[in-house]
Design a protein around this motif. Structure first.
Motif, PDB file in Angstrom:
ATOM      1  N   GLU A 184     -24.689  12.247 -10.572  1.00  0.00           N
ATOM      2  CA  GLU A 184     -24.574  13.494 -11.335  1.00  0.00           C
ATOM      3  C   GLU A 184     -25.754  13.676 -12.289  1.00  0.00           C
ATOM      4  O   GLU A 184     -26.067  14.802 -12.676  1.00  0.00           O
ATOM      5  CB  GLU A 184     -23.261  13.512 -12.122  1.00  0.00           C
ATOM      6  CG  GLU A 184     -22.032  13.727 -11.242  1.00  0.00           C
ATOM      7  CD  GLU A 184     -20.735  13.749 -12.018  1.00  0.00           C
ATOM      8  OE1 GLU A 184     -19.760  14.361 -11.546  1.00  0.00           O
ATOM      9  OE2 GLU A 184     -20.671  13.129 -13.118  1.00  0.00           O
ATOM     10  N   ALA A 185     -26.424  12.572 -12.641  1.00  0.00           N
ATOM     11  CA  ALA A 185     -27.538  12.655 -13.594  1.00  0.00           C
ATOM     12  C   ALA A 185     -28.871  12.959 -12.915  1.00  0.00           C
ATOM     13  O   ALA A 185     -29.799  13.442 -13.566  1.00  0.00           O
ATOM     14  CB  ALA A 185     -27.651  11.345 -14.374  1.00  0.00           C
ATOM     15  N   ILE A 186     -28.987  12.667 -11.618  1.00  0.00           N
ATOM     16  CA  ILE A 186     -30.260  12.834 -10.906  1.00  0.00           C
ATOM     17  C   ILE A 186     -30.385  14.251 -10.363  1.00  0.00           C
ATOM     18  O   ILE A 186     -29.461  14.769  -9.728  1.00  0.00           O
ATOM     19  CB  ILE A 186     -30.382  11.809  -9.760  1.00  0.00           C
ATOM     20  CG1 ILE A 186     -30.445  10.383 -10.313  1.00  0.00           C
ATOM     21  CG2 ILE A 186     -31.623  12.099  -8.920  1.00  0.00           C
ATOM     22  CD1 ILE A 186     -30.414   9.299  -9.247  1.00  0.00           C
ATOM     23  N   ASP A 187     -31.528  14.855 -10.604  1.00  0.00           N
ATOM     24  CA  ASP A 187     -31.830  16.160 -10.015  1.00  0.00           C
ATOM     25  C   ASP A 187     -32.380  15.922  -8.611  1.00  0.00           C
ATOM     26  O   ASP A 187     -33.532  15.510  -8.448  1.00  0.00           O
ATOM     27  CB  ASP A 187     -32.856  16.894 -10.878  1.00  0.00           C
ATOM     28  CG  ASP A 187     -33.126  18.316 -10.393  1.00  0.00           C
ATOM     29  OD1 ASP A 187     -32.735  18.658  -9.266  1.00  0.00           O
ATOM     30  OD2 ASP A 187     -33.746  19.091 -11.154  1.00  0.00           O
ATOM     31  N   PHE A 188     -31.561  16.167  -7.605  1.00  0.00           N
ATOM     32  CA  PHE A 188     -31.969  15.879  -6.233  1.00  0.00           C
ATOM     33  C   PHE A 188     -33.169  16.716  -5.790  1.00  0.00           C
ATOM     34  O   PHE A 188     -33.908  16.320  -4.884  1.00  0.00           O
ATOM     35  CB  PHE A 188     -30.802  16.112  -5.270  1.00  0.00           C
ATOM     36  CG  PHE A 188     -29.626  15.208  -5.496  1.00  0.00           C
ATOM     37  CD1 PHE A 188     -29.806  13.848  -5.703  1.00  0.00           C
ATOM     38  CD2 PHE A 188     -28.337  15.710  -5.507  1.00  0.00           C
ATOM     39  CE1 PHE A 188     -28.727  13.006  -5.920  1.00  0.00           C
ATOM     40  CE2 PHE A 188     -27.249  14.889  -5.713  1.00  0.00           C
ATOM     41  CZ  PHE A 188     -27.432  13.525  -5.922  1.00  0.00           C
ATOM     42  N   PHE A 214     -45.243  12.153 -16.398  1.00  0.00           N
ATOM     43  CA  PHE A 214     -45.222  13.528 -16.856  1.00  0.00           C
ATOM     44  C   PHE A 214     -43.876  14.237 -16.699  1.00  0.00           C
ATOM     45  O   PHE A 214     -43.668  15.317 -17.236  1.00  0.00           O
ATOM     46  CB  PHE A 214     -46.290  14.350 -16.101  1.00  0.00           C
ATOM     47  CG  PHE A 214     -47.655  13.735 -16.155  1.00  0.00           C
ATOM     48  CD1 PHE A 214     -48.437  13.829 -17.289  1.00  0.00           C
ATOM     49  CD2 PHE A 214     -48.144  13.009 -15.063  1.00  0.00           C
ATOM     50  CE1 PHE A 214     -49.697  13.245 -17.333  1.00  0.00           C
ATOM     51  CE2 PHE A 214     -49.404  12.430 -15.105  1.00  0.00           C
ATOM     52  CZ  PHE A 214     -50.187  12.548 -16.240  1.00  0.00           C
ATOM     53  N   SER A 215     -42.952  13.624 -15.937  1.00  0.00           N
ATOM     54  CA  SER A 215     -41.673  14.298 -15.707  1.00  0.00           C
ATOM     55  C   SER A 215     -40.562  13.264 -15.515  1.00  0.00           C
ATOM     56  O   SER A 215     -40.814  12.090 -15.269  1.00  0.00           O
ATOM     57  CB  SER A 215     -41.768  15.196 -14.475  1.00  0.00           C
ATOM     58  OG  SER A 215     -42.036  14.430 -13.310  1.00  0.00           O
ATOM     59  N   SER A 216     -39.335  13.747 -15.620  1.00  0.00           N
ATOM     60  CA  SER A 216     -38.157  12.915 -15.462  1.00  0.00           C
ATOM     61  C   SER A 216     -37.352  13.385 -14.266  1.00  0.00           C
ATOM     62  O   SER A 216     -37.413  14.552 -13.870  1.00  0.00           O
ATOM     63  CB  SER A 216     -37.295  12.985 -16.726  1.00  0.00           C
ATOM     64  OG  SER A 216     -36.011  12.420 -16.507  1.00  0.00           O
ATOM     65  N   GLY A 265     -19.937  -3.954 -14.109  1.00  0.00           N
ATOM     66  CA  GLY A 265     -20.721  -3.119 -15.007  1.00  0.00           C
ATOM     67  C   GLY A 265     -21.977  -2.503 -14.451  1.00  0.00           C
ATOM     68  O   GLY A 265     -22.774  -1.922 -15.199  1.00  0.00           O
ATOM     69  N   GLY A 266     -22.205  -2.584 -13.157  1.00  0.00           N
ATOM     70  CA  GLY A 266     -23.384  -1.957 -12.583  1.00  0.00           C
ATOM     71  C   GLY A 266     -23.222  -0.454 -12.450  1.00  0.00           C
ATOM     72  O   GLY A 266     -22.126   0.038 -12.179  1.00  0.00           O
ATOM     73  N   ASP A 267     -24.306   0.268 -12.663  1.00  0.00           N
ATOM     74  CA  ASP A 267     -24.319   1.701 -12.369  1.00  0.00           C
ATOM     75  C   ASP A 267     -24.760   1.946 -10.927  1.00  0.00           C
ATOM     76  O   ASP A 267     -24.386   2.937 -10.304  1.00  0.00           O
ATOM     77  CB  ASP A 267     -25.264   2.435 -13.322  1.00  0.00           C
ATOM     78  CG  ASP A 267     -24.814   2.321 -14.771  1.00  0.00           C
ATOM     79  OD1 ASP A 267     -23.662   2.704 -15.058  1.00  0.00           O
ATOM     80  OD2 ASP A 267     -25.601   1.838 -15.603  1.00  0.00           O
ATOM     81  N   MET A 268     -25.576   1.040 -10.422  1.00  0.00           N
ATOM     82  CA  MET A 268     -25.990   1.005  -9.020  1.00  0.00           C
ATOM     83  C   MET A 268     -25.985  -0.455  -8.595  1.00  0.00           C
ATOM     84  O   MET A 268     -26.423  -1.324  -9.346  1.00  0.00           O
ATOM     85  CB  MET A 268     -27.400   1.589  -8.836  1.00  0.00           C
ATOM     86  CG  MET A 268     -28.017   1.316  -7.468  1.00  0.00           C
ATOM     87  SD  MET A 268     -29.804   1.658  -7.393  1.00  0.00           S
ATOM     88  CE  MET A 268     -29.790   3.417  -7.132  1.00  0.00           C
ATOM     89  N   SER A 269     -25.470  -0.728  -7.406  1.00  0.00           N
ATOM     90  CA  SER A 269     -25.579  -2.075  -6.850  1.00  0.00           C
ATOM     91  C   SER A 269     -26.355  -2.006  -5.543  1.00  0.00           C
ATOM     92  O   SER A 269     -26.205  -1.062  -4.762  1.00  0.00           O
ATOM     93  CB  SER A 269     -24.208  -2.721  -6.640  1.00  0.00           C
ATOM     94  OG  SER A 269     -23.397  -1.954  -5.767  1.00  0.00           O
ATOM     95  N   ARG A 319     -33.458   3.848 -12.454  1.00  0.00           N
ATOM     96  CA  ARG A 319     -34.043   3.011 -13.503  1.00  0.00           C
ATOM     97  C   ARG A 319     -34.657   3.864 -14.601  1.00  0.00           C
ATOM     98  O   ARG A 319     -34.479   3.587 -15.795  1.00  0.00           O
ATOM     99  CB  ARG A 319     -35.104   2.103 -12.872  1.00  0.00           C
ATOM    100  CG  ARG A 319     -35.920   1.293 -13.848  1.00  0.00           C
ATOM    101  CD  ARG A 319     -35.135   0.172 -14.472  1.00  0.00           C
ATOM    102  NE  ARG A 319     -35.973  -0.633 -15.343  1.00  0.00           N
ATOM    103  CZ  ARG A 319     -35.522  -1.610 -16.122  1.00  0.00           C
ATOM    104  NH1 ARG A 319     -34.236  -1.907 -16.120  1.00  0.00           N
ATOM    105  NH2 ARG A 319     -36.339  -2.298 -16.889  1.00  0.00           N
ATOM    106  N   GLN A 320     -35.380   4.918 -14.215  1.00  0.00           N
ATOM    107  CA  GLN A 320     -36.041   5.785 -15.190  1.00  0.00           C
ATOM    108  C   GLN A 320     -35.022   6.433 -16.135  1.00  0.00           C
ATOM    109  O   GLN A 320     -35.308   6.643 -17.324  1.00  0.00           O
ATOM    110  CB  GLN A 320     -36.848   6.867 -14.474  1.00  0.00           C
ATOM    111  CG  GLN A 320     -37.701   7.729 -15.424  1.00  0.00           C
ATOM    112  CD  GLN A 320     -38.164   9.009 -14.782  1.00  0.00           C
ATOM    113  OE1 GLN A 320     -37.348   9.801 -14.322  1.00  0.00           O
ATOM    114  NE2 GLN A 320     -39.481   9.224 -14.755  1.00  0.00           N
ATOM    115  N   LEU A 321     -33.850   6.736 -15.611  1.00  0.00           N
ATOM    116  CA  LEU A 321     -32.819   7.387 -16.423  1.00  0.00           C
ATOM    117  C   LEU A 321     -31.988   6.395 -17.234  1.00  0.00           C
ATOM    118  O   LEU A 321     -31.046   6.785 -17.925  1.00  0.00           O
ATOM    119  CB  LEU A 321     -31.909   8.229 -15.524  1.00  0.00           C
ATOM    120  CG  LEU A 321     -32.600   9.432 -14.860  1.00  0.00           C
ATOM    121  CD1 LEU A 321     -31.668  10.101 -13.862  1.00  0.00           C
ATOM    122  CD2 LEU A 321     -33.075  10.438 -15.907  1.00  0.00           C
TER     123      LEU A 321
END
Length: 245
Positions: A172-176, A239-241, A115-119, A195-197
């Motif tokens: 796919e969720a992170i804006d590189f 201030f930003s994501s 169930g990890g999204d990142m390991s 973590r922030q997301l």
């Protein structure tokens, strides 16, 4: 067809790269490899291309001109892999065997089965350890991890670790374009962004061994980026994501 892509940045890794390729391809799970080579003058890319004759369709290379930074190498690899829908799991790993390739399977299982999204291959959770490191380097590494945890409040014992598995949904969720670091602090920022997301990070204990062949890429500039950059990263987060707008 493999759903796992192992991304390995290289610069002057001729002593290690062929052995690394064969070791990864000998694992019980099917992994593909993408080498991101920054114009190694020692012929690393040529060795990889020679291996492609044996591992056609499994071994890939992305060549860049000059040393452009660890972070940009990984992002280039992420972009390459995300263009190919078959890949669901993306791995970061060093070429010098400081990361044991056998642990790729455990990192995969932590995401695919647990169930990890990142390991994260962690030196500082129970069961993790450092091998053949001088005491002053151990102190510096552990101190850096403690410092990052205090500044970011991330519940990750080894936030500077560079042995990582990402699920496709995380990348796919992170804006590189919002990732600022290009050195080893890149590893901190990617975990912070994950973590922030709101994604789940799982740590897997590993034994980290100092490189035997080749030359370390660590420098004073990299250390300064990590120390001062973490504070800037934390401040910006108010201030930003990191998410794609």
């Amino acid at each position: 067809m493999s759903d796992c892509l192992v991304i390995i940045p290289t610069y002057n890794e001729k002593e290690n790269i062929v052995k690394m390729i064969h070791t990864v391809f000998s694992l019980p799970h099917d992994f593909h490899i993408l080498i991101v080579d920054d114009g190694s003058p020692d012929g690393t890319a040529t060795l990889v291309k020679d291996q492609q004759k044996e591992f056609a369709g499994r071994l890939h290379i992305l060549e860049r001109k000059g040393k452009l930074g660890l972070g940009t190498a990984y992002i280039a690899g992420f972009r390459w892999g995300l263009e190919r829908p078959q890949y669901k799991y993306f791995f970061e790993m060093d070429a010098d065997f400081s990361h044991n390739p056998n642990d790729l399977v455990r990192l995969y299982q932590a995401c695919a089965e647990q169930g990890g999204d990142m390991s994260v291959g962690s030196r500082y959770v129970k069961g993790g350890q450092l091998q053949d490191w001088p005491w002053d380097r151990v102190l510096l590494s552990y101190g850096a991890s403690l410092y990052v945890r205090l500044i970011t409040f991330m519940p990750v014992m080894d936030p500077t670790a560079g042995f990582v598995c990402y699920t496709r949904r995380v990348l796919e969720a992170i804006d590189f374009d919002k990732i600022r670091f290009v050195g080893y602090a890149f590893q901190i920022e990617m975990k912070f962004a994950t973590r922030q997301l709101g994604y789940k990070i799982v740590e897997v204990p590993i034994t980290f061994t100092d490189r035997v062949e080749g030359i370390s890429k660590m420098s004073n500039g990299i250390i300064k980026e990590a120390v001062f950059g973490v504070m800037q990263m934390r401040w910006r987060s108010f201030f930003s994501s990191y998410g794609i707008s």
